[in-house]
Design an enzyme around this catalytic site. Structure first.
Site, mmCIF file in Angstrom:
data_model
loop_
_atom_site.group_PDB
_atom_site.id
_atom_site.type_symbol
_atom_site.label_atom_id
_atom_site.label_comp_id
_atom_site.label_asym_id
_atom_site.label_seq_id
_atom_site.Cartn_x
_atom_site.Cartn_y
_atom_site.Cartn_z
ATOM 1 N N GLU A 191 -2.191 -26.416 35.190
ATOM 2 C CA GLU A 191 -2.534 -26.066 33.859
ATOM 3 C C GLU A 191 -1.275 -26.208 32.978
ATOM 4 O OE1 GLU A 191 -4.677 -22.535 33.227
ATOM 5 O OE2 GLU A 191 -4.560 -22.759 31.154
ATOM 6 N N ARG A 194 -1.465 -18.147 48.565
ATOM 7 C CA ARG A 194 -0.427 -18.383 47.563
ATOM 8 C C ARG A 194 0.834 -17.947 48.205
ATOM 9 N NH1 ARG A 194 -0.509 -17.999 41.885
ATOM 10 N NH2 ARG A 194 -2.535 -18.829 41.687
ATOM 11 N N LYS A 210 2.863 -16.993 36.018
ATOM 12 C CA LYS A 210 3.290 -17.796 34.425
ATOM 13 C C LYS A 210 3.340 -16.641 33.534
ATOM 14 C CE LYS A 210 0.808 -21.753 35.515
ATOM 15 N NZ LYS A 210 0.355 -22.956 35.109
HETATM 16 P P1 ATP Z 1 0.079 -19.002 38.024
HETATM 17 O O1 ATP Z 1 -0.796 -17.752 38.309
HETATM 18 O O2 ATP Z 1 1.475 -18.742 38.482
HETATM 19 O O3 ATP Z 1 0.141 -18.760 36.428
HETATM 20 P P2 ATP Z 1 -1.505 -20.872 38.218
HETATM 21 O O4 ATP Z 1 -2.439 -20.864 39.565
HETATM 22 O O5 ATP Z 1 -2.320 -20.390 37.046
HETATM 23 O O6 ATP Z 1 -0.333 -19.950 38.406
HETATM 24 P P3 ATP Z 1 -1.833 -23.634 37.887
HETATM 25 O O7 ATP Z 1 -0.945 -24.453 36.791
HETATM 26 O O8 ATP Z 1 -3.244 -23.536 37.770
HETATM 27 O O9 ATP Z 1 -1.084 -22.150 37.636
HETATM 28 O O10 ATP Z 1 -1.531 -24.064 39.111
HETATM 29 C C1 ATP Z 1 -1.656 -25.485 39.781
HETATM 30 C C2 ATP Z 1 -1.720 -25.378 41.239
HETATM 31 O O11 ATP Z 1 -1.026 -24.873 41.742
HETATM 32 C C3 ATP Z 1 -3.157 -24.636 41.700
HETATM 33 O O12 ATP Z 1 -3.769 -25.635 42.327
HETATM 34 C C4 ATP Z 1 -2.701 -23.313 42.348
HETATM 35 O O13 ATP Z 1 -3.478 -23.327 43.444
HETATM 36 C C5 ATP Z 1 -1.180 -23.918 42.834
HETATM 37 N N1 ATP Z 1 -0.334 -22.824 43.076
HETATM 38 C C6 ATP Z 1 -0.212 -21.740 41.815
HETATM 39 N N2 ATP Z 1 0.512 -20.881 42.250
HETATM 40 C C7 ATP Z 1 0.777 -21.150 43.421
HETATM 41 C C8 ATP Z 1 1.350 -20.282 44.666
HETATM 42 N N3 ATP Z 1 2.157 -19.262 44.283
HETATM 43 N N4 ATP Z 1 1.464 -20.856 45.833
HETATM 44 C C9 ATP Z 1 0.947 -21.812 46.150
HETATM 45 N N5 ATP Z 1 0.341 -22.468 45.196
HETATM 46 C C10 ATP Z 1 0.001 -22.171 44.025
HETATM 47 MG MG MG Z 2 -4.520 -21.778 37.649
#
Ligand code: ATP
Ligand code: MG
Length: 565
Positions: free
Chosen positions: A36, A261, A271
């Site tokens: 995102e 994660r 984020k």
């Molecule tokens: P955050 O919670 O840090 O804001 P997010 O999941 O909202 O992260 P996205 O942009 O939606 O951020 O993530 C893109 C991809 O990266 C998704 O498929 C998510 O599952 C993966 N991802 C995000 N954070 C992690 C993590 N800590 N470890 C492994 N994969 C991750």
């Molecule tokens: Mg997300």
């Protein structure tokens, strides 16, 4: 640890192998990385990138880059650009497959109309608060919305008018008609669309209704023909919903596979929290070298190879855990030990005058660029009567086991001579300002008679040749292993900041470093690994970031254990 990880690294592949054997996707493997664009990528995302692109590569398949840009309020082009830069830098290529959920807004709208026509979605006029109250809890079933049983025609008309802009923001939603009594809260008539007059970085003002993430995500995967939708564990409970949507719509059905994660000690990974650090000026932007962002790690001196190596070593798991930051540091040390140029830099200079060395003399000492890499060659380092050594390498009144310089004691200067400390010069306050030493001209490094034994070898820089440099010494951004867990007083994560996370020192470095380019990696002998800062590195005096110290705590603890299968 080794065993566990061997198994873990296979559970996703096991599912793919089963699919390939049964012919579910005709042997096709097509993954995607779906960020995102609401922030910069962090090391957790790097893990997901390595996994998705890595699996595609391993099976001769493809991996798409898809921006899940369904929330215009938080997203922007700066984030899109940074994400692309970071993925390329990590070494992955999505070729021509750069997609956006917003490209599918029209298709998603048509899909929604189909659900309405089939009596499986309705326009709801409950407020957000009411929807929450009607939803119930884990122990209490939900209640049906009073708008749930509208006719297909009425729903269709209202939904069209939502799109046309006839209603104010937040006044209506489109909801899937599933089951308000489902034990899974995600199945209790989830919201598909909300009315929101916000400018979108790609679709501009074309839409005033936006799909929710849950409505857009699975269908976007389906549209792209994704076979394996790899995501993190928190989406496990959303899987039944995603499955329900594609089943109702009778479209391609990807298989979602969840993994835990990545969390790392002494840092935060959400984020939202990283954005706070940036917005409140606690760090110097998203790419501050203390941030766990890919851009921060790059600026800090991490290499793409070290992050890919780290990602391999942590493997994939089904259970949340926190990886020790020491492992990440171990990975970059291994890489830099093999590749970084070894140079001499004095971070806390103390002047040394070699009283029996001719004032006008300058010698060129041959210094090895990297003992691990014979092809790296050597360079000449100037030696003269006045030098700098590290202040901590001298003690006026040393304990027995101190093998560095002290009054009357001898040390070797790396690549040069053995010197003896003859006199300590102090200022009026009694601070040591200078050491007077003598050298033994018979002990020049490389000469046969140079083998006279002394216990300590110090790094040094010739004073008239030294280049002034600013050196930034980083420590962990947080001084708690788990900064996200609130403490006894209920303080939030900012209460756990490490006040000593950045220390700036004025150093004297060898002249070869005057023209060092951003992105070059060095080992400052005995001091650690450093790189030229990409933002401030070119302003007058060079600016160096410390990537890591030399002390490998992880290797020490895990001696003899291998993490890689
Ligand atoms: P955050 O919670 O840090 O804001 P997010 O999941 O909202 O992260 P996205 O942009 O939606 O951020 O993530 C893109 C991809 O990266 C998704 O498929 C998510 O599952 C993966 N991802 C995000 N954070 C992690 C993590 N800590 N470890 C492994 N994969 C991750
Ligand atoms: Mg997300």
């Amino acid at each position: 640890m080794a065993n566990m990880e061997t198994v873990q690294s296979n559970f996703i592949k096991q599912i793919i192998n089963e699919h390939n054997a049964s012919g579910r996707y005709g042997g096709r493997v097509h993954t995607r990385f779906p960020p995102e664009p609401n922030g910069y990528l962090h090391i957790g995302h790097a893990k997901s990138i390595c996994l998705n692109f890595g699996i595609a590569e391993e099976y001769g398949g493809k991996c798409n880059l898809r921006f899940d840009d369904t929330n215009p309020v938080k997203e922007n082009v700066e984030y899109v650009d940074s994400i692309k830069e970071d993925i390329r830098w990590l070494g992955f290529d999505w070729e021509d497959r750069e997609f956006y959920a917003s490209d599918y807004f029209e298709t998603l709208y048509e899909y929604a109309v189909k659900l309405i026509r089939d009596g499986k979605a309705y326009v709801c006029e409950l407020t957000g608060e009411e929807i929450r109250a009607y939803r119930g809890t884990l122990t209490e079933t939900g209640r049906n919305s009073p708008y749930r049983d509208r006719s297909v025609e009425e729903n269709f008309d209202l939904f069209q008018r939502m799109r046309a802009g006839d209603y104010p923001d937040g006044s209506r939603t489109l909801r899937a008609k599933i089951d308000m009594a489902s034990p899974n809260l995600n199945m209790r008539d989830p919201i598909m669309y909300r009315i929101l007059r916000a400018h979108h970085h790609r679709t501009g003002d074309a839409w005033c209704i936006y799909p929710t993430y849950d409505w857009a995500h699975g269908q976007s995967d389906s549209i792209e023909g994704i076979t394996h939708s790899i995501c993190t564990l928190e989406f496990e409970d959303h899987r039944p919903l995603y499955d329900w949507y594609v089943t109702q719509l009778e479209i391609h059905h990807p298989r979602q596979i969840e993994f835990a994660r990545l969390n790392i000690t002494c840092t935060v990974m959400s984020k939202r929290k990283l954005l706070r650090l940036v917005q409140e000026g606690i760090v110097d932007g998203w790419d501050d070298p203390r941030m766990p962002t890919i851009s921060g790690l790059r600026r800090r001196g991490y290499t793409p190879g070290s992050l890919r190596d780290f990602s391999d070593r942590v493997g994939v798991a089904k259970k949340e855990s926190t990886i020790d930051m020491a492992l990440l540091e171990h990975c970059i040390r291994e890489d830099l030990n093999a590749h970084a140029l070894r140079v001499m830099a004095v971070l806390d200079p103390l002047k040394v005058v070699i009283t029996n060395y001719p004032a006008s003399e300058i010698e060129e000492m041959e210094a090895v660029n990297n003992p691990e890499d014979a092809t790296a060659g050597s360079r000449a380092v100037p030696f003269s009567r006045e030098l700098y050594i590290e202040r901590e390498d001298f003690m006026e009144d040393p304990p027995k086991k101190f093998f560095r310089l002290a009054p009357g004691r001898e040390v070797r200067l790396r690549y040069a001579y053995i010197i003896r400390c003859e006199e300590v010069i102090k200022d009026a306050e009694g601070n040591i300002v200078e050491l007077h030493c003598t050298y033994d001209s018979e002990t020049r490094s490389g000469l046969p008679q140079a083998n006279r034994k002394v216990k300590g070898t110090l790094h040094w820089v010739s004073a008239p040749h030294a280049v002034d440099a600013e050196v930034r010494l980083y420590e962990q951004l947080f001084d708690r292993e788990h900064p996200e867990t609130t403490d006894e007083e209920g303080q939030d994560f900012l209460a756990n900041l490490n006040p000593a996370s950045l220390q700036i020192v004025q150093a004297k470095v060898e002249p070869s470093l005057a023209s060092a380019m951003a992105g070059t990696h060095f080992q400052f002998e005995r001091k650690g690994y450093f790189t030229v800062d990409s933002r401030y590195g070119k302003k007058g005096a060079p600016v160096f970031n410390r990537t890591v110290t030399l002390r490998d705590t992880w290797a020490k603890i895990h001696k003899g254990q291998k993490t890689t299968p």
